[in-house]
Design a protein around this motif. Sequence first.
Motif, PDB file in Angstrom:
ATOM      1  N   ALA A 278       0.819  -1.217   0.000  1.00 44.05           N
ATOM      2  CA  ALA A 278       0.000   0.000   0.000  1.00 44.05           C
ATOM      3  C   ALA A 278       0.851   1.263   0.000  1.00 44.05           C
ATOM      4  N   LEU A 279       2.102   1.181   0.433  1.00 39.43           N
ATOM      5  CA  LEU A 279       2.980   2.341   0.514  1.00 39.43           C
ATOM      6  C   LEU A 279       4.127   2.176  -0.478  1.00 39.43           C
ATOM      7  N   GLU A 280       4.252   3.164  -1.385  1.00 38.64           N
ATOM      8  CA  GLU A 280       5.327   3.190  -2.382  1.00 38.64           C
ATOM      9  C   GLU A 280       5.461   1.853  -3.103  1.00 38.64           C
ATOM     10  N   PRO A 281       4.423   1.396  -3.791  1.00 40.78           N
ATOM     11  CA  PRO A 281       4.498   0.089  -4.462  1.00 40.78           C
ATOM     12  C   PRO A 281       5.466   0.124  -5.640  1.00 40.78           C
ATOM     13  N   ARG A 282       6.226  -0.943  -5.798  1.00 39.37           N
ATOM     14  CA  ARG A 282       7.137  -1.105  -6.931  1.00 39.37           C
ATOM     15  C   ARG A 282       6.813  -2.365  -7.750  1.00 39.37           C
ATOM     16  N   THR A 283       5.838  -3.146  -7.286  1.00 42.60           N
ATOM     17  CA  THR A 283       5.417  -4.361  -7.994  1.00 42.60           C
ATOM     18  C   THR A 283       3.897  -4.387  -8.058  1.00 42.60           C
ATOM     19  N   CYS A 284       3.361  -4.707  -9.222  1.00 43.21           N
ATOM     20  CA  CYS A 284       1.917  -4.779  -9.426  1.00 43.21           C
ATOM     21  C   CYS A 284       1.590  -6.043 -10.222  1.00 43.21           C
ATOM     22  N   ALA A 285       0.344  -6.426 -10.113  1.00 47.77           N
ATOM     23  CA  ALA A 285      -0.206  -7.526 -10.911  1.00 47.77           C
ATOM     24  C   ALA A 285      -1.520  -7.057 -11.512  1.00 47.77           C
ATOM     25  N   THR A 286      -1.728  -7.366 -12.765  1.00 43.60           N
ATOM     26  CA  THR A 286      -2.969  -6.938 -13.402  1.00 43.60           C
ATOM     27  C   THR A 286      -4.151  -7.729 -12.854  1.00 43.60           C
ATOM     28  N   PHE A 287      -5.310  -7.107 -12.880  1.00 40.24           N
ATOM     29  CA  PHE A 287      -6.513  -7.810 -12.456  1.00 40.24           C
ATOM     30  C   PHE A 287      -6.709  -9.076 -13.279  1.00 40.24           C
TER      31      PHE A 287
ATOM     32  N   ASP B 153      17.639 -11.734 -17.330  1.00 39.25           N
ATOM     33  CA  ASP B 153      17.515 -11.621 -15.868  1.00 39.25           C
ATOM     34  C   ASP B 153      16.050 -11.414 -15.507  1.00 39.25           C
ATOM     35  N   ILE B 154      15.539 -12.285 -14.627  1.00 40.05           N
ATOM     36  CA  ILE B 154      14.162 -12.184 -14.149  1.00 40.05           C
ATOM     37  C   ILE B 154      14.180 -11.413 -12.836  1.00 40.05           C
ATOM     38  N   PRO B 155      13.268 -10.452 -12.641  1.00 37.43           N
ATOM     39  CA  PRO B 155      13.222  -9.709 -11.374  1.00 37.43           C
ATOM     40  C   PRO B 155      13.124 -10.643 -10.173  1.00 37.43           C
ATOM     41  N   VAL B 156      13.837 -10.339  -9.125  1.00 37.08           N
ATOM     42  CA  VAL B 156      13.901 -11.174  -7.928  1.00 37.08           C
ATOM     43  C   VAL B 156      12.837 -10.709  -6.931  1.00 37.08           C
ATOM     44  N   GLY B 157      12.272 -11.657  -6.202  1.00 35.89           N
ATOM     45  CA  GLY B 157      11.313 -11.331  -5.141  1.00 35.89           C
ATOM     46  C   GLY B 157       9.901 -11.116  -5.615  1.00 35.89           C
ATOM     47  N   VAL B 158       9.644 -11.329  -6.890  1.00 34.54           N
ATOM     48  CA  VAL B 158       8.290 -11.094  -7.407  1.00 34.54           C
ATOM     49  C   VAL B 158       7.344 -12.195  -6.948  1.00 34.54           C
ATOM     50  N   TYR B 159       7.852 -13.425  -6.760  1.00 35.03           N
ATOM     51  CA  TYR B 159       6.988 -14.541  -6.354  1.00 35.03           C
ATOM     52  C   TYR B 159       6.340 -14.270  -5.001  1.00 35.03           C
ATOM     53  N   VAL B 160       7.137 -13.779  -4.050  1.00 34.84           N
ATOM     54  CA  VAL B 160       6.588 -13.484  -2.717  1.00 34.84           C
ATOM     55  C   VAL B 160       5.537 -12.391  -2.825  1.00 34.84           C
ATOM     56  N   ALA B 161       5.819 -11.373  -3.647  1.00 33.16           N
ATOM     57  CA  ALA B 161       4.850 -10.291  -3.813  1.00 33.16           C
ATOM     58  C   ALA B 161       3.548 -10.804  -4.427  1.00 33.16           C
ATOM     59  N   MET B 162       3.651 -11.758  -5.354  1.00 36.27           N
ATOM     60  CA  MET B 162       2.430 -12.270  -5.986  1.00 36.27           C
ATOM     61  C   MET B 162       1.588 -13.069  -5.004  1.00 36.27           C
ATOM     62  N   THR B 163       2.230 -13.843  -4.107  1.00 40.28           N
ATOM     63  CA  THR B 163       1.455 -14.574  -3.105  1.00 40.28           C
ATOM     64  C   THR B 163       0.657 -13.621  -2.217  1.00 40.28           C
ATOM     65  N   LEU B 164       1.255 -12.478  -1.874  1.00 44.30           N
ATOM     66  CA  LEU B 164       0.534 -11.494  -1.067  1.00 44.30           C
ATOM     67  C   LEU B 164      -0.633 -10.902  -1.840  1.00 44.30           C
TER      68      LEU B 164
ATOM     69  N   VAL C 298      -2.316 -12.258  -4.264  1.00 47.62           N
ATOM     70  CA  VAL C 298      -3.377 -13.261  -4.425  1.00 47.62           C
ATOM     71  C   VAL C 298      -4.223 -13.348  -3.159  1.00 47.62           C
ATOM     72  N   ARG C 299      -3.594 -13.330  -2.008  1.00 47.30           N
ATOM     73  CA  ARG C 299      -4.355 -13.366  -0.759  1.00 47.30           C
ATOM     74  C   ARG C 299      -5.230 -12.130  -0.606  1.00 47.30           C
ATOM     75  N   GLN C 300      -4.705 -10.959  -0.945  1.00 48.63           N
ATOM     76  CA  GLN C 300      -5.505  -9.742  -0.879  1.00 48.63           C
ATOM     77  C   GLN C 300      -6.671  -9.798  -1.870  1.00 48.63           C
ATOM     78  N   TRP C 301      -6.405 -10.323  -3.068  1.00 55.05           N
ATOM     79  CA  TRP C 301      -7.460 -10.428  -4.082  1.00 55.05           C
ATOM     80  C   TRP C 301      -8.599 -11.331  -3.593  1.00 55.05           C
ATOM     81  N   ARG C 302      -8.250 -12.458  -3.005  1.00 52.47           N
ATOM     82  CA  ARG C 302      -9.275 -13.360  -2.497  1.00 52.47           C
ATOM     83  C   ARG C 302     -10.123 -12.703  -1.414  1.00 52.47           C
ATOM     84  N   HIS C 303      -9.463 -12.023  -0.508  1.00 49.02           N
ATOM     85  CA  HIS C 303     -10.185 -11.409   0.601  1.00 49.02           C
ATOM     86  C   HIS C 303     -11.127 -10.312   0.103  1.00 49.02           C
TER      87      HIS C 303
END
Length: 979
Positions: A257-266, A301-312, A314-319
Amino acid sequence: MSAASRPGKKAKKGRQQGGFYEPPTASAHILSLSADGRRLNVASQHIHDQHLGPSEIHAQAAFPAEDLQQALDNNANPVAPIPEVIEGVEGVTVIAKPRAKRYPASDEPLRAWIPFRGEYLEEALRHEGCGLARNSSTCARCSEGTPTLRCLDCAGGEMLCNACMLAAHCRLPLHRIQEWEGTFFKKVSLRQLGQSIQPAHQDGSMCLTSRPGDEGLTLITVIHTNGLHLVNVRFCSCGPEERRTAFLRMSWWPATALEPRTCATFHVLRQFHLLNLQGNIAIYDFYRSLEIATDNTGLEDIPVGVYVAMTLMVRQWRHILLAKRAGRGHDCTGIGGTPQGGLAEECRACPKPGVNLPPGWEDAAVEDAWLYQLMISQDANFRLKNRLRTGSHEDPWLGPGLAYCVDEVPYGEYVVQFATQEDIRTCSGFAALLNALTRNAKGLRATGVISVSCRHELFLGKGMGDMQKGERWANIDYVLASAVKGTGVRRIMNSYDVGCEHEKGFFVRAQEFPELISLDLPRDAWVFVVPKFHVSAHKPECQGMFSPNYVPHAARFDGEHVERLWSFLNPSASSLKEMGPGARKETLDDLCAFNNWRKTVKFGEQLLRLMVEALPEATVHRNEFLAFDAKLRRERPNDVQQWEEMVLAWEHDRRGCPSPFTIQTRDVTRTEVRLRLLAEENLASVNDTAASLETGPSAFIVLGLDIRAAQYVERKETEQSDSAMLRINLQKCLAALLGKLRKFVQLQAVYMPRLLDPLSPPVGLTILDVDSFAVVLPSDVPTDRRLEVCGSHTKLPDMEDQLQYADACDALESLRHSLRMRTCYNQDKIANVTGQVPNTKARSLQESVDQAVKNAAARYRRAREAVQRLRGPGAWQESLRPLLDSDLIGLNERADGLEEGLVAYADEHAHMETQLADAFEVKWSLMRQKAEEYLAQTIAANRPAAAQNATASGEVRAGVVHVDIDVASEVGESDEDDD
């Protein structure tokens, strides 16, 4: 054309056996030409007699057989048949109807595709090059730039210049671009071409409030369905102040929610959500597929740490999606004001006061009040485990208790009070299963879950909770009370695997429930039942008391619907086991919501299908019951009246009155007799050792009976089998049986000492003697030598008598059970089994049941013969009657082919037997009259000689004349060619 009489084999057979006369049927030959003109098809169609007059039945053939055969022989050049009128039949014409045309492309699509595969390959390779733009030197849109770029996501693969490509993708920043290098295409991003995204100006226009140059650009990683993207975003003052809001309005979900640097499309979140719910796709596998879609060579080179961000995300999307569907966005209190269970999808078909119940439902009559009862079921699932990994502070739960899983805080506080409570036990053998499922609980946060569902297979809100150790009453009570709290109904029918035990202490424990789960209904408003599949494993008294087949107002409620829901959740068990506590609860809530929603949207189709199936079945069952009831009331009115009084009394007071549906068994069992004999032996042998007690006289008799039963089992198929494992198991069984035989011979020398000659050498038993060795028991010894053979063990024949009688009763009950099983197997095979493999499996089950019937019948006959030798004739023969081969018939085998079912079968055969008895009575009266006349004549003729003999001997004997009367059957034998 021809109209000929062709009597069938069945009609011929019926006339030969003296059946009803069947007139010949007229048939017409119909000729049809195939679509390709190569085949002449001939079909026969029967013409019913009601369409023919008296003179038309013997009509001559309009198309002789030799002409028809000639037409078939000349099928290479057939003549198209023309409409023709059948002689003697008015208004009936036969028209050759051509068959539907066949197309090779639809019959054998792959074979038809093979000639064109070279063309497919060339067109696929065309996309690897410039295609039609290979000779173009200017852009097709602006006619100025050099066309070196193309988009993989846009249709057509048009080659454009740099400026035109950026202009075409000002609103499509996540497309994949390729650049032509002269001999190949290489990947290039819109960001590398100079594109920057302005959330407030998505049309690409410039804004004076944004920072110019590279200082105003923010690098954002975006996850889309076609892979991972790095894009430049330029923020300005024209849009919302918060960057997260700007991203959300662009349909991008920010990871923080603060200064996001990673996003996922709906779109990608929605796609994964559906794949996860329907196909159980793990988020790791889905994310790995996106990485492969981004670069499948491993050179980038694939961006690092994106997998953890996506799990978060997905949980927010479900809720948020749960809250959206529950209408929390239109409530002034928002998500924070959601009550417990407020995010759960409620069942539209279950009774809910103020929603789907008519006015005045509270005052409905007793016979109608059951329509408004809530029918639920609960069960434990030991597959949905969870390993002890992270703590709740590291993995918080976004909506504790807001959907289907109960809130862990009050739930844990209640359960911890009963930490020493034992696992649930039942009246049957489920305890061993429960111990097996809960013994490996080390390293687990939860050994499984408990869930409550309604009869329409929807999860109830606040009706799911974890099990910390095993299936204990504290867990069951809390989850059940939480699920039904606030439903507002006046009656609940509750199904549980151990409902017989649950009912005993539930309301006693309910007095100590906290206010959060206090019961809203009195004890009389609860009805406990045991599901139909599980009730057969309970004691007979539990089956009659708690079976849904007998409980009033249960309809066709089977109580197993929660078991069917496990088939939906179990595929996700491997993922749920590795999740943290918060992620696991949110995933369970999401899966339950998906199940409830899919069931809700299919209610119309499901309920209509059930009604279509139920209406004809209800008619059939009602007619059969009325016929059965009428027959009983006609023949046994007193028993019917007594039965109705018992049923009404039990339905009025199920706890105080005995259940009339409990099967009363008066026969003793071998186990009971064995226990009683052992108790008597222990009392009589106080000073004996444990070893001698294990080889007592009753143990000797039981060992002999077991050996005889094992000898009867047929082993020919196993010995001839090609499976080495089966033959190995057979040898092991023979070795074990040989050990029993040797032990039996030793005991026989003790308890039947005078059976063999003491001077004869002992017999050396081998494997070859297992089947042929004669097991001699006191019943096999003649009566005059029985006590002599047994020596001092005079009670041995009486012990065998009791055990053999109990063994006969056990065999008879086993025989009845096997016959019922055979009936069910036959009905299931006829109704549901199709295909070679299922039929093979079904037939193997039928053969196993047939063998069980044979084994039980042989066991009963052996036991009955032994009892007859030991007791002789007596009253026991009324309960243990001779077993005939004609008695080994199941229910469906007796009534096979009759439309009216068992009742019609009984009525029909009762009528036939009555007529047959009347015929025999008339015949017997006639023969009796002739016999009396014959006796009178014989006695009159022999009277002088008889008087003379009586005078000489001083005795008078009545003359006895034997008359043989043969009653010939009028039913002829069937033909040799009959089936």
